[in-house]
Structure formats: C-alpha cells, structure tokens
Write an enzyme that holds these catalytic residues in place. Structure first.
Site, PDB file in Angstrom:
ATOM      1  N   ARG A 126      -8.776  10.610  12.340  1.00 44.49           N
ATOM      2  CA  ARG A 126      -7.323  10.356  12.357  1.00 44.49           C
ATOM      3  C   ARG A 126      -6.562  11.340  11.471  1.00 44.49           C
ATOM      4  NH1 ARG A 126      -7.479   6.084  15.707  1.00 44.49           N
ATOM      5  NH2 ARG A 126      -8.971   4.446  15.243  1.00 44.49           N
ATOM      6  N   LYS A 137     -11.389   3.953   4.080  1.00 43.10           N
ATOM      7  CA  LYS A 137     -11.574   4.184   5.519  1.00 43.10           C
ATOM      8  C   LYS A 137     -12.561   5.342   5.706  1.00 43.10           C
ATOM      9  CE  LYS A 137      -8.933   0.925   7.073  1.00 43.10           C
ATOM     10  NZ  LYS A 137      -9.565  -0.193   7.793  1.00 43.10           N
ATOM     11  N   ASP A 183      -4.514   1.710  10.956  1.00 44.16           N
ATOM     12  CA  ASP A 183      -5.121   2.980  11.387  1.00 44.16           C
ATOM     13  C   ASP A 183      -4.065   4.035  11.721  1.00 44.16           C
ATOM     14  OD1 ASP A 183      -7.642   1.893  11.100  1.00 44.16           O
ATOM     15  OD2 ASP A 183      -7.789   1.282  13.194  1.00 44.16           O
TER      16      ASP A 183
HETATM   17  C1  S3P Z   1     -11.090  -2.643  13.183  1.00 43.26           C
HETATM   18  C2  S3P Z   1     -10.473  -3.180  12.083  1.00 43.26           C
HETATM   19  C3  S3P Z   1      -9.826  -2.370  11.044  1.00 43.26           C
HETATM   20  C4  S3P Z   1      -9.553  -0.952  11.527  1.00 43.26           C
HETATM   21  C5  S3P Z   1     -10.740  -0.359  12.228  1.00 43.26           C
HETATM   22  C6  S3P Z   1     -11.110  -1.192  13.439  1.00 43.26           C
HETATM   23  C7  S3P Z   1     -11.747  -3.544  14.154  1.00 43.26           C
HETATM   24  O1  S3P Z   1     -10.675  -2.286   9.909  1.00 43.26           O
HETATM   25  O2  S3P Z   1      -9.169  -0.132  10.456  1.00 43.26           O
HETATM   26  O3  S3P Z   1     -10.465   0.960  12.658  1.00 43.26           O
HETATM   27  O4  S3P Z   1     -12.072  -3.092  15.266  1.00 43.26           O
HETATM   28  O5  S3P Z   1     -11.933  -4.720  13.820  1.00 43.26           O
HETATM   29  P1  S3P Z   1     -10.632  -3.399   8.733  1.00 43.26           P
HETATM   30  O6  S3P Z   1     -11.207  -4.649   9.258  1.00 43.26           O
HETATM   31  O7  S3P Z   1     -11.513  -2.791   7.647  1.00 43.26           O
HETATM   32  O8  S3P Z   1      -9.205  -3.499   8.310  1.00 43.26           O
END
Ligand code: S3P
Length: 449
Positions: free
Chosen positions: A402, A348, A321
């Site tokens: 972001r 994303k 992120d």
């Molecule tokens: C998150 C996991 C990540 C991240 C998201 C929050 C979480 O996503 O990018 O902002 O809280 O488990 P991904 O599981 O798609 O990598």
C-alpha cells in the site's frame, strides 16, 4: 512469494484519470471465502476471487490440508468442502507469506484441529504481533507456541477441547474478532467477541451465507460451536481498499472523471469515502446493489479541490488500510490534516506512519509523524529527483504494497518523476496494478531485477 527489493516503479508526473475500471476482488472476503468453503459441507463456487499472493497463500494452505480446489481461473474457484472435521495434517509448515489475515485467521480456525500445524511467514509477517490472537485463543484452551517476542512461527498443538469465550477486544481488529469466531466453530458452548469500535464484518456475514447462525447485540457478536456450514455460491465485490488508490488519484488530478465498477461499500469499509467527502471530494455512489451478501456500487469520482481536516477518530478502523493513500490526499489539500488514534498503523506490513512520513519528506511535503498518527501540511509535491531526495533518489516502500501504490498515485501531482523501490509486494493485493493504472492514465514503468 515476492522477495523484497526486486521491483522498482518509475512514475511519470502529472496526468488525468478517466474512464471505467474494475479493480480486483476484495482481499478480506477472498480469504474468508476459501476458509469457510473448505470447512463447509458440499461444493462452493466463488467468482471474483482475488488472485493475489495473500489470498493464494490461504488457498494453498487448504490444498495442503487435503481440500480439493479447482482454479483460480479468471477469478472463478470451486472448492469441495470437507466439513468442520475433514481437514488433514499438512506435510510441513504452512507458508502465509506476507499475509497477516491468513496467519491470524488460520491460527483460530486451526486451533481446534486434531493435528499439529506450524504457520510461518516472510520477514515482515514474522515481525508482526501475534499475541493479540494467541492469548485469547489460549483462554479458549488452545496451545500455540510463538517466539519469545510473541511472533511467528506459530506452533499449534492439538488439544482435547476448546471452550467458548466471552472476549472484550482491547484493539479494534477484524482479524482478532474473526480468529476467535473461527475457533468458536470448534468450541464447546458460546463464543462472543465485543469490539471497542466497529470493524469489518465480512466473517459474520459470510458465516450467515453458509447457513451458520451468528447473533449480534450492539457491539457483541456471538456464535455457538458444533454447527455446520453448507456450501454455496459466492460473488466477491471489487476491493474498496484497491479502489481507494483511484479514488484519491482522481480526486487530486485535475480533469479526472473515473468510474470504478462493482466496488464493495460495506459500512465497515467506507471510511475512505467518508474522509474524502469531508475533505471536499466529489464522490457519487451509483447503482447500489447486493452481491454475495455484501453491498456493492459503481463509484464515480471527479477531481475536486480538497481541504485539510482533522480525521474523525471513529473513521480510523473503517479506513485503516486506506490511510497511507489518504496521506497523499492530505499532502495535496489546502491546509493542515491531522490524524490521531491510528497507532495500529505502526504494526501493519510496515510502520506505515514512519515509512509514509519518510516518503513524503522526499517529495518535500511537511509531514510530522505522531505516535498514533500524522500531521500533514498540504501544498505542492516535489519529485524524487528534487532537492529533498538526498543520497537515495527513490522512496523506499519497505516491501509494503500500500505504500508503493500510494506514492505511485502521488506522482499525479508531483513536479517531476517519482521513483519507488521495493514494490514487488503490490502483487499481494493488487495484481495488474501497473497495467490497470495505465488504462486510466497513470504512467508507471516497472523494472524487475
Ligand atoms: C483485515 C483486517 C484489518 C486490515 C487487514 C485485513 C481482515 O487488520 O488492516 O488488511 O481481513 O480482517 P486488523 O484486524 O489488524 O485491523
């Protein structure tokens, strides 16, 4: 829920970041605190909860399923848990807003309930891939309808039983891992998830805090369904993903010296620190301690001359992120920075590779998008009123929180003002960003309408 196109930022160029700040609570941990507290037995008291739209979408979903929740009030929340089988059918679809974490984790947690439920989201969330959770959940016996393209709305139909699964994740995703583990609480037998690379482990840690047994063997994490969670007291650390904007800002702005208080420094989240240090960043971790089962520290960051690097691929899931704001660091560094292995950025809240490349181009930065990353040639930053602005004298954040905050930080090194549109969703993860940034020395004028 925040609508796109309704908030613009005009950020004054230059400045220095100084002082002590506390950024809001961790978003990932806030979501999980409500989910586990709701299905625990007894009361859970949470402090440091993130009062941003994403975590509030999770909180409201559980209220609508009959869970008594007081707050949030200054980050304090009190949840009267209803136990694993105590949730009730909501009176209509549950709105997850912009929040991928809410939708993916709840699809797992709700797959084994005895009532039907529909999960909906905003325009951005409705485009994001959901098969990564619905397919393995179907292997556990869940019935979840999606659109033909595998996107939300998700229609969860009750099934007689879920059965445990031994799943090797094709993508390194904490959301997928967590969704399956939460479904596993309701499944017969053991559910195991193996990750191709380490991802954030907040679900596993918090399950343990609620007294639920989770076993880890190398890259494989397992639990057995049918146990119970016991209400507890949770303190949520400040979000390293929000701190990241200031870590980069202070690194690039000459004269900066900033302390960020009580930030979570879980090893699965510290890619931004590792990458900035590899670029020559001056970052010190002070007063390391533990809060709510998570490691925490105060972080001191001072201005430093950054140099371009090839970002190690193993750091990508640990900084997933924070990569947009790290692109800003790269744009201010000496030499070339190359990122690969980050194709996940394309799915994303926006396509973060293309949207960042477009915004950087407006600031006159030479940034070449790659299918799975970016090549950035560091140098000086222009301004959105400069020659690269074209017809639209602003950067388009595409409703991605972001992206909006990353370009606000870029203004610290821009040659003139930076204008950014479609910034309303900053509220999803960082309520009070404009005001907090002002206390540190960044001047943002936000206009709504
Ligand atoms: C998150 C996991 C990540 C991240 C998201 C929050 C979480 O996503 O990018 O902002 O809280 O488990 P991904 O599981 O798609 O990598």
């Amino acid at each position: 829920m925040a609508q796109p196109s309704d908030t613009r930022y005009l950020v004054a160029p230059g400045g220095t970041l100084r002082g002590r700040l506390r950024v809001p609570g961790d978003k990932s941990i806030s979501h999980r605190s409500i989910m586990l507290a709701a299905i625990a037995e007894g009361e859970t008291r949470i402090s440091g909860f993130l009062e941003g739209a994403d975590a509030l979408a999770t909180l409201n979903a559980f209220r609508r399923m009959g869970v008594r929740i007081e707050g949030p009030d200054g980050g304090e929340v009190r949840v009267q848990g209803v136990g694993l089988r105590g949730l009730r059918a909501p009176d209509g679809p549950l709105d997850m807003g912009n929040s991928g974490t809410s939708m993916r984790l709840l699809s797992g947690l709700l797959a084994g309930q005895s009532f039907p439920v529909t999960l909906v989201g905003d325009a951005s969330l409705s485009k994001r891939p959901m098969r990564r959770v619905t397919e393995p959940l179907a292997q556990m016996g869940a019935r979840i309808g999606t659109t033909e393209g595998g996107t939300a709305p998700l229609d969860l139909v009750p099934v007689e039983r879920l059965t445990g699964l031994d799943y090797l994740m094709p993508v390194a995703s904490a959301q997928v891992k967590s969704s399956l583990l939460l479904a596993g609480l309701y499944a017969e037998g053991e559910t195991c998830v193996t990750e191709p690379a380490p991802t954030r482990d907040h679900t596993e840690r918090m399950l343990t805090t609620f007294g639920y047994s989770v076993r880890r063997h190398a890259a494989k994490v397992c639990l057995t369904g049918g146990g119970r969670l016991t209400g507890c007291r949770l303190t949520i650390p400040a979000d390293i993903s929000s701190a990241a904007f200031f870590l980069v800002g202070a690194s690039i702005a000459p004269g900066s010296d900033l302390i960020l208080e009580g930030v979570g420094i879980n090893q699965t989240r510290v890619g931004v620190i590792n990458i900035l240090r590899a670029m020559g960043g001056d970052i010190e971790l002070m007063d390391r301690r533990t809060a709510g089962g998570e490691p925490v520290a105060d972080i001191r960051v001072r201005h430093a001359r950054l140099r371009g690097i090839r970002i190690p691929v193993d750091q990508v899931p640990l900084a997933i992120d924070e990569l947009p704001v790290l692109f800003i660091a790269a744009a201010c560094a000496e030499g070339e920075t190359i990122l690969t292995g980050a194709e996940e950025l394309r799915v994303k809240e926006s396509d973060r590779i293309q949207v960042m490349a477009d915004g950087l181009a407006k600031l006159g930065v030479c940034a070449e998008p790659l299918p799975d990353g970016m090549r950035i040639f560091g140098g000086s930053l222009g301004s959105t009123s400069g020659p690269d602005a074209g017809d639209a004298p602003w950067i388009d954040a595409h409703g991605d929180h972001r992206i909006a905050m990353s370009f606000a930080i870029a203004a610290l090194r821009a040659s003139g003002p930076v204008a950014i549109r479609d910034c309303a969703n900053v509220e999803t993860s960082f309520p009070g960003f404009v005001e907090l940034a002002a206390t540190a020395g960044l001047s943002i004028q936000a206009t709504r309408g």
